[in-house]
Every structure is written in structure tokens, then in C-alpha cells.
Design an enzyme around this catalytic site. Structure first.
Site, mmCIF file in Angstrom:
data_model
loop_
_atom_site.group_PDB
_atom_site.id
_atom_site.type_symbol
_atom_site.label_atom_id
_atom_site.label_comp_id
_atom_site.label_asym_id
_atom_site.label_seq_id
_atom_site.Cartn_x
_atom_site.Cartn_y
_atom_site.Cartn_z
ATOM 1 N N ASP A 121 -42.310 -17.312 -3.986
ATOM 2 C CA ASP A 121 -42.130 -16.304 -4.689
ATOM 3 C C ASP A 121 -42.203 -14.952 -4.208
ATOM 4 O OD1 ASP A 121 -42.265 -18.154 -6.927
ATOM 5 O OD2 ASP A 121 -44.671 -18.124 -6.945
ATOM 6 N N ASP A 139 -38.383 -17.642 -12.801
ATOM 7 C CA ASP A 139 -39.858 -17.710 -13.361
ATOM 8 C C ASP A 139 -39.080 -16.346 -14.247
ATOM 9 O OD1 ASP A 139 -40.979 -19.059 -12.168
ATOM 10 O OD2 ASP A 139 -42.242 -17.923 -10.242
#
Length: 165
Positions: A121, A139
Site C-alpha cells: 500500500d 483498492d
């Protein structure tokens, strides 16, 4: 292969490719744990390995729980989404794009889990009154896909209301 199937495959692989390329760049060029402001504090670049689910949920779970909820269950759900996407010829264009984004983003994060044991991330947004968790392009794909599916659902309901008196 017909145009619809080619279009779906293109969209799924586009989502996977954009995500994997961005993660490759982050892993190669951004120091783990660092924080770089891109647009002040509103948009920041980081490099965080997430061994859990969304927002790190389940990071401390046992390996068995992680195997079930972060690998096996998502593979089953993605299989169902892809099956529905390829076999339901009545899906409107917005739903096709939405399901393709969900599938592409899901596959991209699943690839990370299998290949690296975690998901990279790297984006964080702080709007002052609220902030996001740290997330990635996959995402964003899943979130965008879900929003498109919600919009398509509302459009379909409105269309059905006009048809029935």
C-alpha cells in the site's frame, strides 16, 4: 473470441497492470516506512506492506484465519465475479466495467498475497476533517468498480420503474 469477452479481458488486465506497475515502482523507489508529500498533506506517498485485509484488518490473525479469509475466500469470490461477468449477457455496460474493475483489483491484490505474503500500500489522503487509510491502485479499482455497480443498480431500478405503470 467476441468483442465483449475481449473488452472484459482488456479491462481486467488493465487494472492488474496499472496496479502491479505502480507497486513495482513503489517497491523499487520508495523507502519502506517513509512519507513523502505529493500535494501537501492532502496526498502522501508511502511504502507499507499490509499483511492483513483492508486497512490492515486481521494482520495479527493466525495463519489459518489468514489463509481462509485472505486467500481462499477471496479466490472463491473472484471466481464467482468472473463467472458472472463472462456468462451474464444481460449486464449493462456500466456493470461490465464495474465488475471488471472489481475483478482486476481483487486479482492484483491476490497476486501480491501469493507472491509476497502481503500487499504493498502506498497512497494516503488527509483532507483535514477526514483521512483515508493507506491504499493502492487495486483498492481504487475495487472501490471504483463497486461505485459503478451501485450507480448501475440505481439506473436499472429507475429504468424498471418507467417500464411498469
Amino acid at each position: 473470441m467476441n468483442k465483449r469477452v475481449a473488452y472484459i479481458i482488456f479491462l481486467v488486465f488493465l487494472n492488474i497492470g496499472l496496479d502491479q506497475y505502480s507497486k513495482h515502482l513503489v517497491r523499487a523507489k520508495v523507502t519502506p516506512g517513509s512519507r513523502t508529500e505529493i500535494v501537501g498533506e492532502a496526498l502522501q506517498l508511502m511504502n507499507v506492506e499490509n499483511s492483513g485485509a483492508f486497512l490492515g484488518i486481521g494482520s495479527d490473525s493466525s495463519p489459518t484465519i489468514k489463509l481462509i479469509f485472505l486467500l481462499i475466500l477471496p479466490v472463491i469470490v473472484l471466481g464467482i465475479v468472473l463467472y458472472h461477468l463472462f456468462t451474464n449477457r444481460h449486464l449493462d455496460a456500466l456493470s461490465v466495467v464495474g465488475f471488471s474493475c472489481v475483478a482486476g483489483g481483487g486479482i492484483a491484490n491476490m497476486y501480491d498475497r501469493f507472491a509476497y505474503g502481503s500487499v504493498t500500500d502506498f497512497l494516503f489522503m488527509d483532507f483535514g476533517f477526514t483521512q483515508t487509510g493507506i491504499f493502492n491502485i487495486a483498492d481504487m479499482s475495487v472501490t471504483t468498480g463497486m461505485l459503478l455497480l451501485i450507480i448501475a443498480s440505481f439506473q436499472q431500478k429507475r429504468k424498471n420503474k418507467k417500464i411498469t405503470p
